[in-house]
Design a protein around this motif. Structure first.
Motif, PDB file in Angstrom:
ATOM      1  N   VAL A 117       0.836  -1.207   0.000  1.00 58.06           N
ATOM      2  CA  VAL A 117       0.000   0.000   0.000  1.00 58.06           C
ATOM      3  C   VAL A 117       0.869   1.255   0.000  1.00 58.06           C
ATOM      4  O   VAL A 117       0.611   2.219  -0.739  1.00 58.06           O
ATOM      5  N   LEU A 118       1.917   1.277   0.822  1.00 58.15           N
ATOM      6  CA  LEU A 118       2.807   2.438   0.875  1.00 58.15           C
ATOM      7  C   LEU A 118       3.498   2.664  -0.466  1.00 58.15           C
ATOM      8  O   LEU A 118       3.680   3.812  -0.893  1.00 58.15           O
ATOM      9  N   ALA A 119       3.902   1.575  -1.119  1.00 52.84           N
ATOM     10  CA  ALA A 119       4.542   1.712  -2.430  1.00 52.84           C
ATOM     11  C   ALA A 119       3.568   2.293  -3.449  1.00 52.84           C
ATOM     12  O   ALA A 119       3.943   3.144  -4.268  1.00 52.84           O
ATOM     13  N   LEU A 145      11.076   3.071   5.961  1.00 48.60           N
ATOM     14  CA  LEU A 145      11.141   4.290   5.154  1.00 48.60           C
ATOM     15  C   LEU A 145      12.141   4.139   4.015  1.00 48.60           C
ATOM     16  O   LEU A 145      11.840   4.477   2.859  1.00 48.60           O
ATOM     17  N   GLY A 146      13.327   3.631   4.305  1.00 47.98           N
ATOM     18  CA  GLY A 146      14.324   3.438   3.256  1.00 47.98           C
ATOM     19  C   GLY A 146      13.865   2.449   2.211  1.00 47.98           C
ATOM     20  O   GLY A 146      14.093   2.643   1.005  1.00 47.98           O
ATOM     21  N   LEU A 147      13.187   1.389   2.641  1.00 44.64           N
ATOM     22  CA  LEU A 147      12.692   0.390   1.691  1.00 44.64           C
ATOM     23  C   LEU A 147      11.614   0.977   0.793  1.00 44.64           C
ATOM     24  O   LEU A 147      11.599   0.718  -0.417  1.00 44.64           O
ATOM     25  N   VAL A 148      10.714   1.776   1.357  1.00 44.61           N
ATOM     26  CA  VAL A 148       9.660   2.398   0.552  1.00 44.61           C
ATOM     27  C   VAL A 148      10.267   3.373  -0.452  1.00 44.61           C
ATOM     28  O   VAL A 148       9.833   3.441  -1.615  1.00 44.61           O
ATOM     29  N   ILE A 149      11.285   4.142  -0.035  1.00 44.84           N
ATOM     30  CA  ILE A 149      11.955   5.073  -0.952  1.00 44.84           C
ATOM     31  C   ILE A 149      12.560   4.314  -2.134  1.00 44.84           C
ATOM     32  O   ILE A 149      12.407   4.711  -3.303  1.00 44.84           O
TER      33      ILE A 149
END
Length: 288
Positions: A80-82, A158-162
């Motif tokens: 969802v965040l992605a 956060l880093g993974l989503v970025i």
């Protein structure tokens, strides 16, 4: 020719040819998807790692443990965040692409497609350099005075989503650009001529018209982000556990194949649930 075939205009010969053309695809689907799925389903009903007795122990263990339920939730949350992150960045880029000249559009298409020509492993390891404590992001933030100490971006959500936002961006942009190029510019001009602001025009005209393209892109991003084993393992590390890494751990480290089968089927159902939700949203949007 039968009366039914004559009434529908169908030809038995043509139907037979169509079935022959579809047979290779159906056979490939049965061999490479349906058969492994049934085998996986059968393995999941073994009660022990040695696969000596049948039972629901693996299923009960997975769905009654709070840790594994959190893994399912975190996997869904990551997808969802992605989708949200790529949507926020994709729409401005799509609007810029639409207003650009044909020559600039070709340049932008090349830039959009270029990440797809690079291995996801290379892009993921590049993000390790970018997100490291001495990486570009931290050095820029410290140079601007926004932080006094480097931020911990690796092995964080956060880093993974970025990283996933950049990796999955072409999957969101390409369907969105396709549907946006088919949009009638007169509708946008009429909205502006009637006094609507840019934001009102976007939410009342552009967004509804491009919703089918967004749904296609969101489906691709969600399915890819939730199953991105390389990115989740390399950038997320051991601190973040998602279903793909759990499956690898149970199958290749612990050698508990029944439990890994349960986790695999759960991942499949998780991805399908997201796809079905987006498909339902598409039907709702068309009928609203």
């Amino acid at each position: 020719m039968s009366a039914a075939a004559a009434a529908t205009g169908a030809s038995p010969v043509r139907d037979a040819v169509e079935w022959r053309l579809a047979a290779p695809l159906g056979l490939t689907y049965a061999v490479f998807f349906a058969a492994p799925f049934l085998i996986l389903l059968g393995i999941s009903f073994y009660a022990d790692a040695e696969q000596t007795r049948l039972g629901l122990d693996s299923w009960l263990k997975f769905y009654t443990d709070a840790f594994y339920l959190k893994v399912i939730f975190d996997t869904l949350k990551l997808g969802v965040l992605a989708v949200v992150a790529t949507t926020i960045l994709a729409y401005p880029l799509a609007l810029v692409f639409r207003s650009a000249s044909p020559r600039m559009q070709r340049v932008l298409i090349f830039i959009i497609l270029m990440p797809l020509l690079t291995s996801v492993v290379i892009r993921t390891f590049a993000w390790i350099v970018i997100l490291a404590r001495e990486g570009v992001v931290n050095q820029t933030l410290m140079a601007l005075g926004l932080t006094a100490t480097p931020l911990n971006l690796l092995q964080t959500e956060l880093g993974l989503v970025i990283a996933l936002t950049q990796i999955e961006m072409p999957l969101m942009l390409l369907p969105l650009l396709t549907i946006m190029n088919q949009m009638d510019q007169n509708l946008v001009d009429a909205s502006r001529a009637l006094g609507a602001s840019k934001w009102r025009t976007f939410f009342r005209v552009i967004l509804p018209l491009t919703l089918p393209g967004w749904i296609a892109g969101a489906t691709l991003v969600f399915a890819s982000a939730t199953t991105a084993f390389i990115s989740q393992s390399v950038i997320g590390g051991a601190r973040l556990v998602y279903l793909p890494s759990l499956i690898w751990q149970q199958s290749m480290v612990v050698y508990n194949w029944p439990f890994a089968a349960v986790a695999s089927l759960t991942l499949l159902f998780t991805v399908l649930s997201g796809i079905m939700a987006l498909s339902w949203l598409g039907r709702f949007a068309k009928t609203s």
